[in-house]
Write an enzyme that holds these catalytic residues in place. Structure first.
Site, PDB file in Angstrom:
ATOM      1  N   LYS A 116       0.811  -1.227   0.000  1.00  0.00           N
ATOM      2  CA  LYS A 116       0.000   0.000   0.000  1.00  0.00           C
ATOM      3  C   LYS A 116       0.839   1.270   0.000  1.00  0.00           C
ATOM      4  O   LYS A 116       0.469   2.251  -0.650  1.00  0.00           O
ATOM      5  CB  LYS A 116      -0.904   0.019   1.242  1.00  0.00           C
ATOM      6  CG  LYS A 116      -2.029  -0.986   1.224  1.00  0.00           C
ATOM      7  CD  LYS A 116      -2.943  -0.720   2.422  1.00  0.00           C
ATOM      8  CE  LYS A 116      -3.827  -1.891   2.775  1.00  0.00           C
ATOM      9  NZ  LYS A 116      -4.556  -2.505   1.693  1.00  0.00           N
ATOM     10  N   HIS A 235     -15.863  -6.927   4.988  1.00  0.00           N
ATOM     11  CA  HIS A 235     -15.012  -6.790   3.806  1.00  0.00           C
ATOM     12  C   HIS A 235     -15.334  -7.781   2.698  1.00  0.00           C
ATOM     13  O   HIS A 235     -14.554  -7.954   1.764  1.00  0.00           O
ATOM     14  CB  HIS A 235     -13.531  -6.849   4.187  1.00  0.00           C
ATOM     15  CG  HIS A 235     -13.187  -5.823   5.227  1.00  0.00           C
ATOM     16  ND1 HIS A 235     -13.186  -4.483   4.953  1.00  0.00           N
ATOM     17  CD2 HIS A 235     -12.908  -5.936   6.541  1.00  0.00           C
ATOM     18  CE1 HIS A 235     -12.901  -3.817   6.061  1.00  0.00           C
ATOM     19  NE2 HIS A 235     -12.737  -4.669   7.038  1.00  0.00           N
ATOM     20  N   GLU A 275      -9.609   0.849  -6.996  1.00  0.00           N
ATOM     21  CA  GLU A 275     -10.578   1.096  -5.924  1.00  0.00           C
ATOM     22  C   GLU A 275     -10.378   2.477  -5.342  1.00  0.00           C
ATOM     23  O   GLU A 275      -9.261   2.851  -4.990  1.00  0.00           O
ATOM     24  CB  GLU A 275     -10.357   0.103  -4.775  1.00  0.00           C
ATOM     25  CG  GLU A 275     -10.897  -1.266  -4.996  1.00  0.00           C
ATOM     26  CD  GLU A 275     -10.705  -2.139  -3.741  1.00  0.00           C
ATOM     27  OE1 GLU A 275     -10.708  -3.351  -3.907  1.00  0.00           O
ATOM     28  OE2 GLU A 275     -10.522  -1.592  -2.622  1.00  0.00           O
ATOM     29  N   ARG A 297      -6.623  -7.981 -11.508  1.00  0.00           N
ATOM     30  CA  ARG A 297      -7.266  -9.212 -12.015  1.00  0.00           C
ATOM     31  C   ARG A 297      -8.647  -8.853 -12.529  1.00  0.00           C
ATOM     32  O   ARG A 297      -9.114  -7.732 -12.348  1.00  0.00           O
ATOM     33  CB  ARG A 297      -7.424 -10.206 -10.859  1.00  0.00           C
ATOM     34  CG  ARG A 297      -8.268  -9.591  -9.736  1.00  0.00           C
ATOM     35  CD  ARG A 297      -8.714 -10.575  -8.687  1.00  0.00           C
ATOM     36  NE  ARG A 297      -9.670  -9.944  -7.796  1.00  0.00           N
ATOM     37  CZ  ARG A 297      -9.384  -9.273  -6.688  1.00  0.00           C
ATOM     38  NH1 ARG A 297      -8.137  -9.128  -6.309  1.00  0.00           N
ATOM     39  NH2 ARG A 297     -10.343  -8.732  -5.965  1.00  0.00           N
TER      40      ARG A 297
END
Ligand code: MV4
Length: 637
Positions: A116, A235, A275, A297
């Site tokens: 990240k 999640h 995202e 993906r």
């Protein structure tokens, strides 16, 4: 284009990929574990290769075996699907080293998005907005605490290698910072072998909006609009839709441009998803979205994008992987509104525990898209993801799509395994969601109402009792006109009044029409449509999308119900025994008249329910009997 490719996956996504490959004239090779030897994806593929035992660590995660299967069968390319090896850069390198084409991005693009902090640095450089915070190398406690103070509480500490919500800690107060920092580090180490963290401003009412992107090997990149995936639980995405409710042209343009820049910054090829997190409390604004992560993906929820763009994303993946170019951005348009619901085998009231079982009934309505890797009769095993199907609807407007989803969920019929279908039905009817006012906390906030036991409509028990007996088509029966039906140990008297009328312990049920499992029934003054099934000793009734069922007590078990059973002829109403036409020991054929009664000036003939032998005869000619009195017992021949 490739002539043959291997699909390194199972379940619905393997089936989905195989279908497009065949449409394009590409031969397919499936791989399977022992648990999947006769699975749908194996049956669909041109060839199939066993790669190991049921656990994923002994089959679908074994890159070497999958590559060997591709080489053995002469496949030229490997499609990884999602999950398993799809975002594993070492697998990509091994595929390429074997002289095969990996249908997806390069190993370096996957690595660039793997951590990240590094991804945020890259994105900042590419002028993609990132959540304000600190994502540098300095991991000193006091320094990070000072950064948190500068950012302003509440903050979110994230493990740089985290995913799926793991290694995340919200901190509301500086006094709790160090404690939470250490917890996030421990989770990062334990789950990902990496204790580095970053600090972000905490977005209070987050919405998850992602952009579908596509890149090619010639530097081209486009976006295929957004999906809103804010409805999640722990999640796990539950419902996804496109476009995002409230999305403006201006914001879509900004988000799309940012997503394309993100893809280009890492030389992205193939299907990917960028995202973003959006602050739902502030409404959608062109400057109110921030990069969170990129999924390198094809995603589970790609059908919503296919529904609104009319494009086949797997076809695009194959074209790009074999050297083709992405379409012009201007040629990609968004039509109407699409919603996808993920149907899982799970026990919702028990806390969404994964469920297993054999799908004895698996029926979906026409007119919707179903992506499923299982067929009726298949097992949901404990080895793999318990998703049964993805149901995708498309409408002119969001309201039309929502209505279509509601209708489709109500007409979905799954028996043999607990599912979340009713939960999904309530979710799409939830007023905030229906109004487009959602954030990632909606499901948790509304959980009590979403998982509550359904209110039993009046007469459901009576309908279950009627359905529990095999009354035959049209209810012209040979059975006694009054039977004891045991449901979960409770005995009910079901009296047949004729013409589809029944009285169950005083409650009237009128079956107005039947078409297979679909019944139209009058229950206590209300006409309802019900789906009714009897299967393996249970009876199932679905009314308004809510399911009710009961175990049918074995009529031969006298402990449960002394009077029950098709071989017991019972007086259907009070009356006079006019004739007894058989004696104990007589062999009789099904339909033979055994006892004639007279009541209310009408004759009623009670007939043999099956070929058999008359056992006890309890009725005597001239006898006056009460309703429910046993007149005769029959035995199987
Ligand atoms: C956040 C956030 C609030 N503020 N970051 C959760 C998983 C990971 N992909 C990022 N996540 C979040 N990051 C900041 N700065 C809230 C979440 C979050 C969330 C995000 C997307 C979808 C569902 C979520 C559920 C809870 C928390």
């Amino acid at each position: 284009m490739f002539t043959k490719m291997l699909i390194a996956n199972r379940g619905e996504i393997a089936c989905r990929i195989i279908e497009t490959a065949h449409k394009m004239g590409v031969a397919t090779v499936a791989v399977y574990s022992d648990a999947d030897a006769s699975a749908k994806h194996v049956m669909l593929a041109g060839e199939a290769v066993r790669i190991g035992a049921a656990p994923v660590g002994e089959s679908y995660l074994l890159g070497d075996r999958i590559i060997a299967a591709a080489l053995e069968t002469g496949a030229e390319a490997v499609h990884p699907g999602y999950g398993f090896l799809s975002e594993n850069p070492e697998f990509v390198e091994a595929v390429e080293a074997a002289g095969l084409v990996f249908i997806g991005p390069s190993a370096s693009a996957i690595r660039a998005m793997g951590l990240k902090d590094a991804a945020k640095v890259l994105m900042e450089a590419a002028e993609v907005p990132v959540v304000p915070g600190y994502h540098g190398d300095n991991q000193d406690d006091a320094f990070l605490a000072a950064m948190a103070g500068e950012i302003g509480y509440p903050v979110l500490i994230k493990a740089v290698a985290g995913g799926g919500g793991k290694g995340m800690r919200r901190v509301d107060d500086s006094a709790l910072f160090i404690e939470s920092l250490n917890a996030a580090r421990r989770e990062g180490s334990a789950s990902f072998g990496n204790d580095q963290v970053l600090i972000e401003k905490y977005i209070l009412s987050p919405r998850h909006i992602e952009m579908q992107v596509f890149g090619d090997n010639h530097g081209g990149a486009v976006h295929l609009f957004e999906r809103d995936c804010s409805l999640q639980r722990r999640h796990q995405k539950v419902i996804e839709e496109a476009p995002a409710p409230g999305m403006t042209d201006e914001m879509r343009e900004a988000m799309g441009a940012a997503a394309v820049k993100a893809a280009q910054a890492i030389g992205y090829s193939g299907a990917g998803t960028v995202e973003f997190i959006v602050d739902g409390a502030e409404g959608l604004r062109a400057d109110g979205f921030w990069f969170m992560e990129m999924n390198t993906r094809l995603q589970v929820e790609h059908p919503v994008t296919e529904a609104v763009t009319g494009l086949d994303l797997v076809q695009l993946q194959l074209e790009v992987a074999s050297g083709g170019r992405v379409p012009e951005q201007a040629a990609i348009v968004c039509n109407g509104h699409a919603i996808e619901a993920r149907i899982y085998a799970e026990d919702v009231p028990a806390g969404f525990l994964p469920a297993t079982g054999r799908l004895t009934v698996l029926d979906f309505p026409d007119g919707v898209r179903i992506d499923s890797g299982v067929r009726a009769g298949d097992d949901i095993s404990p080895y793999y993801d318990p998703m049964i199907a993805k149901l995708t609807v498309h409408g002119e407007t969001r309201a039309a799509a929502l209505a279509a989803m509601q209708g489709a969920l109500r007409r979905t019929d799954i028996i043999g395994c607990k599912t979340n279908v009713e939960f999904l039905g309530r979710l799409v009817a939830q007023p905030d969601f229906a109004a487009g006012n959602m954030d990632t906390g909606l499901i948790e906030r509304e959980l009590a109402a979403l998982v509550a036991e359904p209110v039993e409509p009046t007469g459901v028990r009576a309908l279950l009792a009627v359905a529990a007996q095999d009354w035959g088509e049209g209810f012209t029966l040979w059975q006694p006109l009054r039977q004891r039906v045991g449901l979960d140990g409770e005995g009910l008297w079901v009296q047949v009044l004729g013409g589809g009328w029944f009285r169950v312990d005083g409650f009237e049920v009128e079956v107005l029409a039947r078409e297979g499992a679909h019944w139209q029934v009058r229950l206590g003054g209300h006409i309802v449509r019900a789906r009714v099934r009897r299967l393996d000793g249970r009876v199932y009734v679905v009314i308004n999308g809510e399911r009710f069922d009961a175990g049918i007590d074995d009529p031969l078990n006298r402990d449960v119900s002394v009077e029950a059973g098709a071989g017991v002829l019972v007086a259907p109403m009070p009356g006079l025994v006019q004739a007894v036409l058989a004696a104990a020991g007589d062999a009789v054929e099904a339909g033979a008249a055994l006892v004639v009664m007279e009541a209310m000036k009408m004759e009623h003939t009670l007939r043999a329910p099956f070929d058999g032998v008359v056992g006890e005869v309890l009725a005597s000619v001239g006898g006056q009997v009460e309703s429910g009195v046993v007149l005769l017992r029959m035995e199987e021949a």
